[in-house]
Design a protein around this motif. Structure first.
Motif, PDB file in Angstrom:
ATOM      1  N   GLY A   1       9.173  11.123   7.777  1.00  0.00           N
ATOM      2  CA  GLY A   1       8.290  11.094   6.618  1.00  0.00           C
ATOM      3  C   GLY A   1       7.957   9.696   6.142  1.00  0.00           C
ATOM      4  O   GLY A   1       7.136   9.542   5.228  1.00  0.00           O
ATOM      5  N   ALA A   2       8.553   8.682   6.739  1.00  0.00           N
ATOM      6  CA  ALA A   2       8.230   7.304   6.355  1.00  0.00           C
ATOM      7  C   ALA A   2       6.787   6.990   6.733  1.00  0.00           C
ATOM      8  O   ALA A   2       6.228   7.562   7.666  1.00  0.00           O
ATOM      9  CB  ALA A   2       9.184   6.320   7.038  1.00  0.00           C
ATOM     10  N   ASP A   3       6.190   6.073   6.012  1.00  0.00           N
ATOM     11  CA  ASP A   3       4.828   5.652   6.334  1.00  0.00           C
ATOM     12  C   ASP A   3       4.896   4.619   7.464  1.00  0.00           C
ATOM     13  O   ASP A   3       5.675   3.665   7.389  1.00  0.00           O
ATOM     14  CB  ASP A   3       4.160   5.031   5.102  1.00  0.00           C
ATOM     15  CG  ASP A   3       2.677   4.784   5.315  1.00  0.00           C
ATOM     16  OD1 ASP A   3       1.922   5.767   5.395  1.00  0.00           O
ATOM     17  OD2 ASP A   3       2.277   3.610   5.414  1.00  0.00           O
ATOM     18  N   VAL A   4       4.086   4.812   8.493  1.00  0.00           N
ATOM     19  CA  VAL A   4       4.121   3.935   9.671  1.00  0.00           C
ATOM     20  C   VAL A   4       2.735   3.346   9.889  1.00  0.00           C
ATOM     21  O   VAL A   4       1.727   4.058   9.826  1.00  0.00           O
ATOM     22  CB  VAL A   4       4.575   4.694  10.928  1.00  0.00           C
ATOM     23  CG1 VAL A   4       4.636   3.757  12.131  1.00  0.00           C
ATOM     24  CG2 VAL A   4       5.935   5.352  10.702  1.00  0.00           C
ATOM     25  N   ALA A   5       2.681   2.038  10.128  1.00  0.00           N
ATOM     26  CA  ALA A   5       1.412   1.353  10.388  1.00  0.00           C
ATOM     27  C   ALA A   5       1.572   0.439  11.593  1.00  0.00           C
ATOM     28  O   ALA A   5       2.660  -0.099  11.848  1.00  0.00           O
ATOM     29  CB  ALA A   5       0.980   0.544   9.165  1.00  0.00           C
ATOM     30  N   TYR A   6       0.478   0.254  12.324  1.00  0.00           N
ATOM     31  CA  TYR A   6       0.474  -0.678  13.450  1.00  0.00           C
ATOM     32  C   TYR A   6       0.154  -2.078  12.928  1.00  0.00           C
ATOM     33  O   TYR A   6      -0.863  -2.288  12.269  1.00  0.00           O
ATOM     34  CB  TYR A   6      -0.584  -0.275  14.476  1.00  0.00           C
ATOM     35  CG  TYR A   6      -0.297   1.008  15.204  1.00  0.00           C
ATOM     36  CD1 TYR A   6       0.669   1.064  16.210  1.00  0.00           C
ATOM     37  CD2 TYR A   6      -1.000   2.169  14.902  1.00  0.00           C
ATOM     38  CE1 TYR A   6       0.932   2.245  16.894  1.00  0.00           C
ATOM     39  CE2 TYR A   6      -0.749   3.351  15.588  1.00  0.00           C
ATOM     40  CZ  TYR A   6       0.209   3.387  16.569  1.00  0.00           C
ATOM     41  OH  TYR A   6       0.470   4.552  17.245  1.00  0.00           O
TER      42      TYR A   6
ATOM     43  N   MET B   1       0.827  -1.205   0.000  1.00  0.00           N
ATOM     44  CA  MET B   1       0.000   0.000   0.000  1.00  0.00           C
ATOM     45  C   MET B   1       0.864   1.259   0.000  1.00  0.00           C
ATOM     46  O   MET B   1       0.553   2.234  -0.698  1.00  0.00           O
ATOM     47  CB  MET B   1      -0.924  -0.005   1.218  1.00  0.00           C
ATOM     48  CG  MET B   1      -2.045  -1.023   1.148  1.00  0.00           C
ATOM     49  SD  MET B   1      -3.122  -0.783  -0.294  1.00  0.00           S
ATOM     50  CE  MET B   1      -3.755   0.863   0.033  1.00  0.00           C
ATOM     51  N   ALA B   2       1.946   1.245   0.769  1.00  0.00           N
ATOM     52  CA  ALA B   2       2.838   2.408   0.802  1.00  0.00           C
ATOM     53  C   ALA B   2       3.464   2.651  -0.565  1.00  0.00           C
ATOM     54  O   ALA B   2       3.541   3.797  -1.034  1.00  0.00           O
ATOM     55  CB  ALA B   2       3.924   2.201   1.864  1.00  0.00           C
ATOM     56  N   GLN B   3       3.887   1.584  -1.227  1.00  0.00           N
ATOM     57  CA  GLN B   3       4.455   1.727  -2.563  1.00  0.00           C
ATOM     58  C   GLN B   3       3.412   2.229  -3.548  1.00  0.00           C
ATOM     59  O   GLN B   3       3.711   3.035  -4.434  1.00  0.00           O
ATOM     60  CB  GLN B   3       5.047   0.390  -3.020  1.00  0.00           C
ATOM     61  CG  GLN B   3       6.294  -0.007  -2.250  1.00  0.00           C
ATOM     62  CD  GLN B   3       6.804  -1.400  -2.606  1.00  0.00           C
ATOM     63  OE1 GLN B   3       6.125  -2.170  -3.280  1.00  0.00           O
ATOM     64  NE2 GLN B   3       8.004  -1.724  -2.146  1.00  0.00           N
ATOM     65  N   THR B   4       2.170   1.792  -3.386  1.00  0.00           N
ATOM     66  CA  THR B   4       1.094   2.268  -4.246  1.00  0.00           C
ATOM     67  C   THR B   4       0.856   3.767  -4.033  1.00  0.00           C
ATOM     68  O   THR B   4       0.525   4.493  -4.982  1.00  0.00           O
ATOM     69  CB  THR B   4      -0.221   1.502  -3.946  1.00  0.00           C
ATOM     70  OG1 THR B   4      -0.003   0.103  -4.181  1.00  0.00           O
ATOM     71  CG2 THR B   4      -1.353   1.978  -4.835  1.00  0.00           C
TER      72      THR B   4
ATOM     73  N   GLY C   1      25.025   1.036   0.542  1.00  0.00           N
ATOM     74  CA  GLY C   1      25.024   1.809  -0.694  1.00  0.00           C
ATOM     75  C   GLY C   1      24.400   1.094  -1.856  1.00  0.00           C
ATOM     76  O   GLY C   1      24.225   1.679  -2.938  1.00  0.00           O
ATOM     77  N   SER C   2      24.037  -0.184  -1.656  1.00  0.00           N
ATOM     78  CA  SER C   2      23.425  -0.973  -2.734  1.00  0.00           C
ATOM     79  C   SER C   2      22.013  -0.486  -3.017  1.00  0.00           C
ATOM     80  O   SER C   2      21.266  -0.093  -2.127  1.00  0.00           O
ATOM     81  CB  SER C   2      23.378  -2.456  -2.351  1.00  0.00           C
ATOM     82  OG  SER C   2      24.662  -2.968  -2.148  1.00  0.00           O
ATOM     83  N   ARG C   3      21.641  -0.530  -4.271  1.00  0.00           N
ATOM     84  CA  ARG C   3      20.253  -0.287  -4.668  1.00  0.00           C
ATOM     85  C   ARG C   3      19.496  -1.590  -4.526  1.00  0.00           C
ATOM     86  O   ARG C   3      19.888  -2.624  -5.064  1.00  0.00           O
ATOM     87  CB  ARG C   3      20.230   0.207  -6.118  1.00  0.00           C
ATOM     88  CG  ARG C   3      18.878   0.711  -6.603  1.00  0.00           C
ATOM     89  CD  ARG C   3      19.062   1.429  -7.933  1.00  0.00           C
ATOM     90  NE  ARG C   3      17.807   1.960  -8.452  1.00  0.00           N
ATOM     91  CZ  ARG C   3      17.254   1.570  -9.592  1.00  0.00           C
ATOM     92  NH1 ARG C   3      17.849   0.650 -10.341  1.00  0.00           N
ATOM     93  NH2 ARG C   3      16.122   2.105 -10.017  1.00  0.00           N
ATOM     94  N   VAL C   4      18.399  -1.551  -3.774  1.00  0.00           N
ATOM     95  CA  VAL C   4      17.655  -2.763  -3.451  1.00  0.00           C
ATOM     96  C   VAL C   4      16.199  -2.595  -3.874  1.00  0.00           C
ATOM     97  O   VAL C   4      15.584  -1.559  -3.571  1.00  0.00           O
ATOM     98  CB  VAL C   4      17.721  -3.065  -1.940  1.00  0.00           C
ATOM     99  CG1 VAL C   4      16.936  -4.342  -1.617  1.00  0.00           C
ATOM    100  CG2 VAL C   4      19.164  -3.200  -1.478  1.00  0.00           C
ATOM    101  N   ARG C   5      15.688  -3.578  -4.526  1.00  0.00           N
ATOM    102  CA  ARG C   5      14.262  -3.595  -4.845  1.00  0.00           C
ATOM    103  C   ARG C   5      13.561  -4.528  -3.861  1.00  0.00           C
ATOM    104  O   ARG C   5      13.909  -5.701  -3.760  1.00  0.00           O
ATOM    105  CB  ARG C   5      14.015  -4.100  -6.264  1.00  0.00           C
ATOM    106  CG  ARG C   5      12.545  -4.077  -6.625  1.00  0.00           C
ATOM    107  CD  ARG C   5      12.293  -4.544  -8.031  1.00  0.00           C
ATOM    108  NE  ARG C   5      10.980  -4.139  -8.489  1.00  0.00           N
ATOM    109  CZ  ARG C   5      10.531  -4.333  -9.726  1.00  0.00           C
ATOM    110  NH1 ARG C   5      11.309  -4.918 -10.623  1.00  0.00           N
ATOM    111  NH2 ARG C   5       9.329  -3.919 -10.064  1.00  0.00           N
ATOM    112  N   VAL C   6      12.578  -3.997  -3.152  1.00  0.00           N
ATOM    113  CA  VAL C   6      11.782  -4.807  -2.216  1.00  0.00           C
ATOM    114  C   VAL C   6      10.472  -5.144  -2.911  1.00  0.00           C
ATOM    115  O   VAL C   6       9.643  -4.269  -3.155  1.00  0.00           O
ATOM    116  CB  VAL C   6      11.537  -4.065  -0.892  1.00  0.00           C
ATOM    117  CG1 VAL C   6      10.703  -4.929   0.039  1.00  0.00           C
ATOM    118  CG2 VAL C   6      12.883  -3.721  -0.247  1.00  0.00           C
ATOM    119  N   ARG C   7      10.329  -6.401  -3.234  1.00  0.00           N
ATOM    120  CA  ARG C   7       9.168  -6.862  -4.012  1.00  0.00           C
ATOM    121  C   ARG C   7       8.232  -7.680  -3.133  1.00  0.00           C
ATOM    122  O   ARG C   7       8.654  -8.632  -2.477  1.00  0.00           O
ATOM    123  CB  ARG C   7       9.631  -7.708  -5.204  1.00  0.00           C
ATOM    124  CG  ARG C   7       8.495  -8.258  -6.043  1.00  0.00           C
ATOM    125  CD  ARG C   7       9.010  -9.205  -7.102  1.00  0.00           C
ATOM    126  NE  ARG C   7       9.509  -8.507  -8.251  1.00  0.00           N
ATOM    127  CZ  ARG C   7       8.758  -8.009  -9.244  1.00  0.00           C
ATOM    128  NH1 ARG C   7       7.437  -8.124  -9.171  1.00  0.00           N
ATOM    129  NH2 ARG C   7       9.292  -7.417 -10.279  1.00  0.00           N
TER     130      ARG C   7
END
Length: 252
Positions: free
Chosen positions: A216-221, A166-169, A244-250
């Motif tokens: 500014g990060a999205d936080v949820a319980y 949802m945050a990515q959306t 420093g790595s670019r990471v994709r969280v899928r």
């Protein structure tokens, strides 16, 4: 980039193709449903026009002394019967077609999701191979991969997965930068205005371990077991990734 990283990136991009295919199937399903309902609505409109004409004719017959409306009334009555029959057929067949399409699309989505799950498991196994024994994952040329891939399994960690998705959306990043050094400071900043709960954990996206996290990060319980299990899984998958790595969280 090492051969393993090349494969990981290729598999990840293959999952993107499946994502696109799922969107196209959903668009097609929506168009089919819209067309079915449009046809039914068109028949309903034509029937209502005929019924309105019949009402107008009935009203005008009280004021008209000439008996010339009988033929028109018969014609309108036949038209209404025709539209009644047509409406029944379009509604019945439309419901059948819509049900068939939903079933077919559902089967397609299930197949696509199963495929992505197999591909995600393959990525996890490749990551294990790539970083077992202290391997860096870099090629002999010294260049790192285009990006790394981390999987969050919605079947194992449904609440964390839903939050990240949802945050990515909403526009929070899917690609993030690994930065373990300042994680504690970022976590403190992201949670500063979110009250702690005696029942739930506060889950952040982006996580504090990523440079994009922090204020500014999205936080949820979410439930602690879900949150900590997902965090452990993500941390384990990233154990060989350099800062420093670019990471994709899928999310799957």
């Amino acid at each position: 980039m090492s051969d393993v990283n090349v494969i990981i990136t290729a598999v990840d991009k293959g999952m993107d193709i499946i994502d696109g295919y799922e969107r196209e199937v959903e668009d097609l399903r929506a168009h089919v449903v819209f067309d079915i309902h449009s046809v039914i609505a068109a028949v309903e409109r034509e029937k209502s026009f005929v019924e309105q004409e019949m009402d107008d004719l009935c009203y005008s017959s009280y004021e008209d002394t000439e008996d010339d409306s009988g033929e028109k009334a018969d014609m309108l009555s036949r038209q209404r019967e025709m539209y009644d029959s047509l409406l029944y057929q379009t509604s019945t067949r439309g419901e059948e077609l819509e049900s068939e399409w939903r079933c077919l699309c559902g089967q397609t989505f299930d197949l696509a999701e199963d495929s992505k799950r197999l591909m995600a498991d393959y990525i996890r196994k490749l990551n294990r191979i790539n970083y077992s024994g202290g391997a860096t994952g870099y090629s002999s040329s010294g260049h790192g991969p285009e990006y790394y891939v981390v999987i969050v399994d919605s079947q194992k960690y449904p609440q964390t997965a839903e939050h990240i998705k949802m945050a990515q959306t909403m526009g929070f990043p899917e690609f993030v930068t690994l930065g373990r050094l300042d994680a504690a400071e970022r976590r403190k900043a992201s949670l500063a205005d979110v009250k702690a709960s005696p029942i739930y954990d506060r889950d952040e996206w982006p996580m504090a371990v990523f440079e994009e996290g922090g204020q500014g990060a999205d936080v949820a319980y979410i439930e602690g077991r879900d949150n900590r299990g997902a965090g452990s899984s993500i941390g384990w998958q990233m154990r060989g990734f350099p800062d420093g790595s670019r990471v994709r969280v899928r999310v799957i």
